[in-house]
Design a protein around this motif. Structure first.
Motif, PDB file in Angstrom:
ATOM      1  N   TYR A  87      22.396  -5.320 -11.808  1.00 38.37           N
ATOM      2  CA  TYR A  87      22.156  -6.591 -11.126  1.00 38.37           C
ATOM      3  C   TYR A  87      21.344  -7.441 -12.100  1.00 38.37           C
ATOM      4  CZ  TYR A  87      23.464  -4.161  -6.823  1.00 38.37           C
ATOM      5  OH  TYR A  87      24.135  -3.461  -5.860  1.00 38.37           O
ATOM      6  N   GLU A  88      21.515  -8.750 -12.046  1.00 41.54           N
ATOM      7  CA  GLU A  88      20.740  -9.600 -12.954  1.00 41.54           C
ATOM      8  C   GLU A  88      20.367 -10.903 -12.274  1.00 41.54           C
ATOM      9  OE1 GLU A  88      22.590 -11.294 -16.474  1.00 41.54           O
ATOM     10  OE2 GLU A  88      24.501 -11.424 -15.442  1.00 41.54           O
ATOM     11  N   PHE A  89      19.303 -11.496 -12.797  1.00 40.77           N
ATOM     12  CA  PHE A  89      18.991 -12.885 -12.463  1.00 40.77           C
ATOM     13  C   PHE A  89      18.212 -13.475 -13.616  1.00 40.77           C
ATOM     14  CE2 PHE A  89      14.656 -11.875 -11.119  1.00 40.77           C
ATOM     15  CZ  PHE A  89      13.986 -13.068 -11.203  1.00 40.77           C
ATOM     16  N   HIS A  90      18.352 -14.785 -13.781  1.00 38.68           N
ATOM     17  CA  HIS A  90      17.699 -15.508 -14.875  1.00 38.68           C
ATOM     18  C   HIS A  90      16.745 -16.524 -14.272  1.00 38.68           C
ATOM     19  CE1 HIS A  90      20.400 -13.962 -18.031  1.00 38.68           C
ATOM     20  NE2 HIS A  90      21.255 -13.864 -17.008  1.00 38.68           N
ATOM     21  N   GLU A  91      15.549 -16.556 -14.802  1.00 42.52           N
ATOM     22  CA  GLU A  91      14.578 -17.559 -14.352  1.00 42.52           C
ATOM     23  C   GLU A  91      14.949 -18.890 -14.985  1.00 42.52           C
ATOM     24  OE1 GLU A  91      10.412 -16.553 -14.568  1.00 42.52           O
ATOM     25  OE2 GLU A  91      10.873 -14.425 -14.330  1.00 42.52           O
ATOM     26  N   ALA A  92      15.006 -19.902 -14.177  1.00 46.23           N
ATOM     27  CA  ALA A  92      15.451 -21.215 -14.656  1.00 46.23           C
ATOM     28  C   ALA A  92      14.434 -21.909 -15.555  1.00 46.23           C
ATOM     29  CB  ALA A  92      15.766 -22.119 -13.462  1.00 46.23           C
ATOM     30  N   THR A  93      13.164 -21.587 -15.368  1.00 49.44           N
ATOM     31  CA  THR A  93      12.127 -22.364 -16.041  1.00 49.44           C
ATOM     32  C   THR A  93      11.631 -21.789 -17.365  1.00 49.44           C
ATOM     33  OG1 THR A  93      10.449 -21.231 -14.734  1.00 49.44           O
ATOM     34  CG2 THR A  93      11.271 -23.335 -13.888  1.00 49.44           C
ATOM     35  N   ASN A  94      11.894 -20.514 -17.662  1.00 49.19           N
ATOM     36  CA  ASN A  94      11.257 -19.956 -18.863  1.00 49.19           C
ATOM     37  C   ASN A  94      12.136 -19.016 -19.688  1.00 49.19           C
ATOM     38  OD1 ASN A  94      11.251 -17.613 -17.351  1.00 49.19           O
ATOM     39  ND2 ASN A  94       9.190 -17.974 -16.594  1.00 49.19           N
ATOM     40  N   SER A  95      13.422 -19.114 -19.570  1.00 44.33           N
ATOM     41  CA  SER A  95      14.393 -18.309 -20.326  1.00 44.33           C
ATOM     42  C   SER A  95      14.079 -16.805 -20.342  1.00 44.33           C
ATOM     43  CB  SER A  95      14.592 -18.849 -21.754  1.00 44.33           C
ATOM     44  OG  SER A  95      13.426 -18.780 -22.514  1.00 44.33           O
ATOM     45  N   VAL A  96      13.780 -16.279 -19.165  1.00 47.63           N
ATOM     46  CA  VAL A  96      13.573 -14.843 -18.997  1.00 47.63           C
ATOM     47  C   VAL A  96      14.735 -14.302 -18.171  1.00 47.63           C
ATOM     48  CG1 VAL A  96      12.110 -13.075 -17.929  1.00 47.63           C
ATOM     49  CG2 VAL A  96      11.070 -14.966 -19.164  1.00 47.63           C
ATOM     50  N   ALA A  97      15.292 -13.179 -18.623  1.00 46.50           N
ATOM     51  CA  ALA A  97      16.374 -12.518 -17.891  1.00 46.50           C
ATOM     52  C   ALA A  97      15.846 -11.216 -17.304  1.00 46.50           C
ATOM     53  CB  ALA A  97      17.543 -12.236 -18.822  1.00 46.50           C
ATOM     54  N   HIS A  98      16.272 -10.920 -16.089  1.00 46.71           N
ATOM     55  CA  HIS A  98      15.870  -9.690 -15.403  1.00 46.71           C
ATOM     56  C   HIS A  98      17.130  -8.879 -15.127  1.00 46.71           C
ATOM     57  CE1 HIS A  98      11.754 -11.135 -14.365  1.00 46.71           C
ATOM     58  NE2 HIS A  98      12.359 -12.306 -14.469  1.00 46.71           N
ATOM     59  N   TYR A  99      17.059  -7.580 -15.407  1.00 47.79           N
ATOM     60  CA  TYR A  99      18.182  -6.679 -15.179  1.00 47.79           C
ATOM     61  C   TYR A  99      17.705  -5.492 -14.351  1.00 47.79           C
ATOM     62  CZ  TYR A  99      20.132  -9.495 -18.885  1.00 47.79           C
ATOM     63  OH  TYR A  99      20.565 -10.565 -19.631  1.00 47.79           O
ATOM     64  N   PHE A 100      18.479  -5.161 -13.328  1.00 47.57           N
ATOM     65  CA  PHE A 100      18.145  -4.068 -12.421  1.00 47.57           C
ATOM     66  C   PHE A 100      19.261  -3.032 -12.535  1.00 47.57           C
ATOM     67  CE2 PHE A 100      17.942  -1.989  -8.272  1.00 47.57           C
ATOM     68  CZ  PHE A 100      16.579  -1.835  -8.076  1.00 47.57           C
ATOM     69  N   TYR A 101      18.943  -1.902 -13.169  1.00 47.08           N
ATOM     70  CA  TYR A 101      19.920  -0.854 -13.435  1.00 47.08           C
ATOM     71  C   TYR A 101      19.843   0.231 -12.365  1.00 47.08           C
ATOM     72  CZ  TYR A 101      19.720  -2.289 -18.450  1.00 47.08           C
ATOM     73  OH  TYR A 101      19.744  -2.958 -19.646  1.00 47.08           O
ATOM     74  N   ASN A 102      20.983   0.772 -12.012  1.00 51.12           N
ATOM     75  CA  ASN A 102      21.024   1.978 -11.203  1.00 51.12           C
ATOM     76  C   ASN A 102      20.990   3.138 -12.198  1.00 51.12           C
ATOM     77  OD1 ASN A 102      21.555   4.009  -9.350  1.00 51.12           O
ATOM     78  ND2 ASN A 102      22.937   2.704  -8.173  1.00 51.12           N
ATOM     79  N   ASN A 103      20.033   4.057 -12.080  1.00 55.91           N
ATOM     80  CA  ASN A 103      19.884   5.162 -13.018  1.00 55.91           C
ATOM     81  C   ASN A 103      20.701   6.384 -12.608  1.00 55.91           C
ATOM     82  OD1 ASN A 103      18.754   6.451 -15.329  1.00 55.91           O
ATOM     83  ND2 ASN A 103      17.275   7.487 -14.024  1.00 55.91           N
ATOM     84  N   HIS A 104      21.350   6.344 -11.462  1.00 57.15           N
ATOM     85  CA  HIS A 104      22.018   7.533 -10.924  1.00 57.15           C
ATOM     86  C   HIS A 104      23.437   7.199 -10.491  1.00 57.15           C
ATOM     87  CE1 HIS A 104      22.730  10.657  -7.782  1.00 57.15           C
ATOM     88  NE2 HIS A 104      22.254  11.409  -8.746  1.00 57.15           N
ATOM     89  N   CYS A 105      24.367   8.041 -10.868  1.00 58.25           N
ATOM     90  CA  CYS A 105      25.759   7.912 -10.419  1.00 58.25           C
ATOM     91  C   CYS A 105      26.284   9.317 -10.187  1.00 58.25           C
ATOM     92  CB  CYS A 105      26.606   7.197 -11.463  1.00 58.25           C
ATOM     93  SG  CYS A 105      28.354   7.097 -11.012  1.00 58.25           S
ATOM     94  N   GLN A 106      26.552   9.629  -8.942  1.00 64.46           N
ATOM     95  CA  GLN A 106      26.987  10.972  -8.564  1.00 64.46           C
ATOM     96  C   GLN A 106      25.992  11.987  -9.120  1.00 64.46           C
ATOM     97  OE1 GLN A 106      30.969  10.721  -9.961  1.00 64.46           O
ATOM     98  NE2 GLN A 106      31.627   9.452  -8.269  1.00 64.46           N
ATOM     99  N   ALA A 107      26.387  12.875  -9.995  1.00 63.76           N
ATOM    100  CA  ALA A 107      25.461  13.890 -10.504  1.00 63.76           C
ATOM    101  C   ALA A 107      24.958  13.570 -11.911  1.00 63.76           C
ATOM    102  CB  ALA A 107      26.136  15.258 -10.495  1.00 63.76           C
ATOM    103  N   GLU A 108      25.169  12.346 -12.362  1.00 63.54           N
ATOM    104  CA  GLU A 108      24.763  11.958 -13.716  1.00 63.54           C
ATOM    105  C   GLU A 108      23.689  10.881 -13.679  1.00 63.54           C
ATOM    106  OE1 GLU A 108      25.522  13.293 -16.638  1.00 63.54           O
ATOM    107  OE2 GLU A 108      26.847  14.747 -15.693  1.00 63.54           O
TER     108      GLU A 108
END
Length: 147
Positions: free
Chosen positions: A69-90
């Motif tokens: 998932y991602e979102f970018h702050e409009a005012t300060n050129s910062v990007a945020h990324y939200f990763y899922n660390n788990h998929c099934q058994a991996e």
């Protein structure tokens, strides 16, 4: 005629990708979309899934897909990324099996005091059991985070 061969410097690639980043580990029993919904609601962020940067790891004969998932702050050129660390058994980062999600902040706007404030705010979000600041230099599989 000689052929010029270019070799990708993975170490430099990793260093460049993680320059000006902060990485948070989040423990939660909720699903990724539920956690993002609560974070969006309580922290006034706008995380949205971005299927074009989803990470796929191939292990043995199977592929594992880790949404981001991602979102970018409009005012300060910062990007945020939200990763899922788990998929099934991996795991995207097998050395962090106790962490279900990772929040990466990319950009040089956030200072350590801002990250500390964000950690404190995240701890108040329902569905979040634990939040900790991670040192990217200590993560041995950090190449898996590069999209």
């Amino acid at each position: 005629m000689s052929v010029l061969k270019l070799k990708l410097d993975n170490d430099q690639l990793v260093e460049d990708f993680f320059e000006s980043t902060h990485l948070l580990g989040i423990a939660s029993t909720a699903s990724d979309y539920q956690v993002c919904w609560h974070i969006n609601r309580h922290l006034h962020t706008n995380f949205r899934i971005n299927n074009s940067i989803e990470i796929t790891l191939a292990k043995k004969t199977r592929s594992y897909h880790f949404p981001i998932y991602e979102f970018h702050e409009a005012t300060n050129s910062v990007a945020h990324y939200f990763y899922n660390n788990h998929c099934q058994a991996e795991y995207l980062l097998p050395e962090l099996k106790q962490v279900q999600f990772l929040w990466m902040i990319k950009g040089d706007y956030y200072q350590p005091v801002d990250v500390k404030k964000l950690l404190e705010e995240l701890r108040r979000v329902p569905q979040v059991q634990l939040v900790s600041l991670l040192d990217t230099k200590e993560i041995k599989n950090r190449m898996n985070l590069i999209f």
